[in-house]
Design an enzyme around this catalytic site. Structure first.
Site, PDB file in Angstrom:
ATOM      1  N   TYR A 185     -16.384  -3.649   5.100  1.00 54.45           N
ATOM      2  CA  TYR A 185     -15.005  -3.190   5.345  1.00 54.45           C
ATOM      3  C   TYR A 185     -14.574  -3.598   6.757  1.00 54.45           C
ATOM      4  CZ  TYR A 185     -11.210   0.080   6.416  1.00 54.45           C
ATOM      5  OH  TYR A 185     -10.007   0.627   6.807  1.00 54.45           O
ATOM      6  N   SER A 245      -8.356  -1.060  12.079  1.00 59.87           N
ATOM      7  CA  SER A 245      -9.120   0.188  11.955  1.00 59.87           C
ATOM      8  C   SER A 245     -10.152   0.347  13.065  1.00 59.87           C
ATOM      9  CB  SER A 245      -9.852   0.171  10.605  1.00 59.87           C
ATOM     10  OG  SER A 245     -10.877   1.138  10.588  1.00 59.87           O
ATOM     11  N   GLU A 249     -12.945   1.331  12.615  1.00 53.21           N
ATOM     12  CA  GLU A 249     -14.239   0.888  12.078  1.00 53.21           C
ATOM     13  C   GLU A 249     -14.657  -0.454  12.684  1.00 53.21           C
ATOM     14  OE1 GLU A 249     -16.672   1.751   9.373  1.00 53.21           O
ATOM     15  OE2 GLU A 249     -16.017   3.672  10.162  1.00 53.21           O
ATOM     16  N   GLY A 276      -0.397   4.879  -1.283  1.00 49.14           N
ATOM     17  CA  GLY A 276      -1.454   5.638  -0.601  1.00 49.14           C
ATOM     18  C   GLY A 276      -0.900   6.707   0.332  1.00 49.14           C
ATOM     19  N   GLY A 291       0.825  -1.213   0.000  1.00 43.12           N
ATOM     20  CA  GLY A 291       0.000   0.000   0.000  1.00 43.12           C
ATOM     21  C   GLY A 291       0.855   1.257   0.000  1.00 43.12           C
TER      22      GLY A 291
END
Ligand code: F7E
Length: 344
Positions: free
Chosen positions: A155, A131, A133, A19, A16
């Protein structure tokens, strides 16, 4: 005895890397003298991305994190001391329409990485990006390392799976795997489809009197249309921090003797309305006249409020954020004004 300066450079592999977080982390590790490898898909690397300016400074290994063979090849080539697993389908709001891909990239790919490391370089230390989340619709006021997970979107469910597998691999195979449970973190490099950047963009359009913006939103409409910014649910609060501070925490997590998980957040929650107020006030505008809620942009389910309890990170790592909310939003608005100036 070998002096520190003669010691070979540490080697780090970042998934990643193209990003926001990957690019800041690569910069930090280069500053610290690491040899940095980034795993990226060709199509991500060859278009403008957050790490484009690091061309020639980091070594790019082409591959896809969802393919076990690509991960095995990358760890064989990089021979990393440290691996930072940041690759992700990073948009919770989109994960309903991309549920299988989200599970593959955010869930299974992490396990494939752990397997690749277990068989090829078992002593490498792995940082895994979890995360906030994962807490979903929690009733716990301040979320810490012991708060139960209650994911409410594909997600978050995929992130819970990878997070738990990280712990299982750590305990079962005695691997060094540590997860950072990161709350929202933003910066000038954040893509336009995340809320704070969208708001910064909206404020910048106001400052430059752009009534129909060149960039488009989730619905394919101008982000600012007829002078107004369309957002989704206006009733959310988030613990928003500054991304360069958060990548510093990732590095600190991997320098601990024992691998454990850490909450990384500021400990302060701001409402979406605070965010709009700070952004629009910085250009002398009243956000209430410029922003509206479009029901199409409201997510089916989501956490209403997140706020981290970062006590462990502060006490064990000595980590603290250095850039506060107002300063971060101000920087983002200024960056968007610079970016948009040539459209005027
Ligand atoms: C921790 C977590 O942080 C990020 O995910 P996110 O929280 O979904 O980020 P966001 O900036 O898209 O949404 C923040 C909040 O803002 C609400 N919201 C309202 N109106 C709009 C709106 O118009 N657009 C967007 N994008 N959000 C809106 C939206 O419903 C949500 O409640 C990723 O880094 C992710 O990888 C990650 O792990």
């Amino acid at each position: 005895m070998e002096s520190d300066t003669d010691a070979p450079a540490k080697r780090a592999l970042i998934t990643g890397v193209t990003g926001q977080d990957g690019s800041y982390l690569a910069e930090l590790l280069l500053e610290k003298g690491y040899k940095v490898f980034g795993l990226a898909r060709q199509e991500s690397w060859y278009r403008a991305n957050c790490a484009s300016h690091l061309t020639g400074k980091i070594e790019i290994l082409f591959g896809d994190v969802s393919e076990g063979i690509d991960l095995a090849t990358a760890v064989q080539d990089a021979k990393p001391d440290e691996i930072y697993n940041l690759a992700s389908q990073s948009r919770p709001g989109e994960s309903w329409s991309r549920a299988p891909e989200t599970l593959l990239v955010n869930g299974l790919a992490a396990v494939r990485l752990f397997e690749a490391v277990r068989h090829n370089c078992p002593l490498a230390r792995i940082y895994h990006a979890s995360s906030s989340e994962m807490f979903g619709q929690t009733h716990v006021e301040r979320q810490d390392e012991h708060t139960p997970f209650n994911p409410v979107n594909p997600y978050a469910a995929a992130k819970v799976y990878a997070h738990q597998m990280a712990g299982i691999y750590r305990d079962s195979y005695n691997m060094y795997i540590a997860s950072g449970i990161l709350f929202n973190h933003e910066s000038e490099r954040r893509p336009l489809h995340f809320l704070p950047q969208k708001v910064a963009y909206g404020a910048a359009c106001q400052a430059l009197e752009i009534t129909n913006s060149p960039d488009r939103n989730e619905r394919g409409r101008p982000i600012v249309e007829d002078g107004k910014l369309a957002l989704g649910n206006l009733q959310v609060s988030r613990d928003w921090g500054y991304a360069p501070d958060f990548v510093r925490a990732m590095w600190m997590i991997l320098q601990q003797d024992q691998p454990t998980d850490f909450i990384i957040g500021t400990g302060l929650s701001h409402t979406l309305q605070d965010l709009c107020e700070v952004a629009y006030q910085s250009v002398g505008r009243d956000w209430k006249k410029c922003v509206f809620s479009d029901p199409v942009l409201v997510r089916p389910l989501e956490p209403r409020k997140t706020v981290a309890d970062p006590t462990k990170a502060r006490d064990v790592l000595g980590w603290q954020p250095s850039v506060g909310f107002e300063e971060m939003v101000g920087r983002m608005v200024k960056a968007q004004i610079r970016r948009l100036q040539h459209f005027v």
